[in-house]
Write an enzyme that holds these catalytic residues in place. Sequence first.
Site, PDB file in Angstrom:
ATOM      1  N   ASN A  54     -33.924  68.620  79.227  1.00 46.82           N
ATOM      2  CA  ASN A  54     -34.399  69.977  79.020  1.00 46.82           C
ATOM      3  C   ASN A  54     -35.901  70.037  79.269  1.00 46.82           C
ATOM      4  O   ASN A  54     -36.613  69.038  79.121  1.00 46.82           O
ATOM      5  CB  ASN A  54     -34.120  70.430  77.582  1.00 46.82           C
ATOM      6  CG  ASN A  54     -32.654  70.707  77.336  1.00 46.82           C
ATOM      7  OD1 ASN A  54     -31.915  71.067  78.242  1.00 46.82           O
ATOM      8  ND2 ASN A  54     -32.213  70.527  76.102  1.00 46.82           N
ATOM      9  N   LYS A  62     -32.741  77.975  82.024  1.00 41.62           N
ATOM     10  CA  LYS A  62     -32.359  77.239  80.823  1.00 41.62           C
ATOM     11  C   LYS A  62     -33.576  77.021  79.924  1.00 41.62           C
ATOM     12  O   LYS A  62     -33.479  77.066  78.690  1.00 41.62           O
ATOM     13  CB  LYS A  62     -31.729  75.908  81.204  1.00 41.62           C
ATOM     14  CG  LYS A  62     -31.139  75.159  80.002  1.00 41.62           C
ATOM     15  CD  LYS A  62     -30.429  73.880  80.431  1.00 41.62           C
ATOM     16  CE  LYS A  62     -29.827  73.164  79.221  1.00 41.62           C
ATOM     17  NZ  LYS A  62     -29.170  71.892  79.599  1.00 41.62           N
ATOM     18  N   ALA A  70     -26.052  60.684  72.640  1.00 42.17           N
ATOM     19  CA  ALA A  70     -24.780  61.402  72.756  1.00 42.17           C
ATOM     20  C   ALA A  70     -24.446  61.720  74.213  1.00 42.17           C
ATOM     21  O   ALA A  70     -23.379  61.362  74.719  1.00 42.17           O
ATOM     22  CB  ALA A  70     -24.838  62.676  71.922  1.00 42.17           C
TER      23      ALA A  70
END
Length: 313
Positions: free
Chosen positions: A106, A188, A10
């Site tokens: 991530n 994050k 994506a």
Amino acid sequence: MKIAIAGAGAMGSRFGLMLHQQGHEITLIDQWPAHIEAIRENGLIADLNGEMITAKMPIYAPEEIAGLDQEVDLIIALTKANQLDAMFNDIQSLINEDTHVICLLNGLGHEDVLAKYVKKENILLGITMWTAGLEGPGRAKLFGTGEVELENIEPAGEAFARKVTDIFTEAGLNAVYSTNVKHSIWRKACVNGTLNGLCTILDCNIADLGAQPVSEKMIRTIIHEFAIVAKTEHVELDEEEVFNHVATTFDPNGVGLHHPSMHQDLIKNNRLTEIDYINGAVSRKGDVQGIDTPYCDFLTALVHAKEGILGAQ
């Protein structure tokens, strides 16, 4: 610029499409056979803020790359964290002395993996706040706005990092050159380190997690473990600010009804998770520094046990 997207799911579809539209030579690389077949047959079909776009770009499986006589200027790493090493092992033929890599994954510690394949001065780290989704093989849904924050990890890489910042911004990706991207990455990672593992083990969405009276203590303790380990890498996290940032996600009128990506990977799609690169990374770094991280240790073990019970692959 010749750019390879290593992980054309994506988010990789978003970056590939937007850079392709700006005239860059894009090569997509992905592991999903149906996705590869669909893009080869029909192009990448994207709903970009309500406009239907079809873009013809070459796409390959990682194992096909060695058969190409091709090198690239930049590789954008957008695989799952646990696929990064295998991906770069397969695509080494794309890399020469001048090839740079920007890692937008991530988690923590990816620069250590990438340093096996490219010089440290050629590695850029970043985070992205863009969103993206796949509606099926070869079909992307790309709505909203976002930005990219990036920085070189060695001083010698600054000129190229600023060049990438300009290229991304020209393509509409709203890039910002940072002087402290590691702080943003750790901040994050705290969000992922609290919401992902806990929602996965509890099989709940973010709002349900936040509604539990015991959640605040769990979340604050995990953030504290991240903060004390981050300090050994000269990253100072404001634990109260990070907790308040995490708490904003509990709102069901915002993203509260969302299931984090780790829950989607394991509970919905029976895939192995990225836990070793989030809480597991804090555990490993803590071990090296002699810092106890019991919540991260236990949460990592629980997720691995869940993977085993479900037979995740």
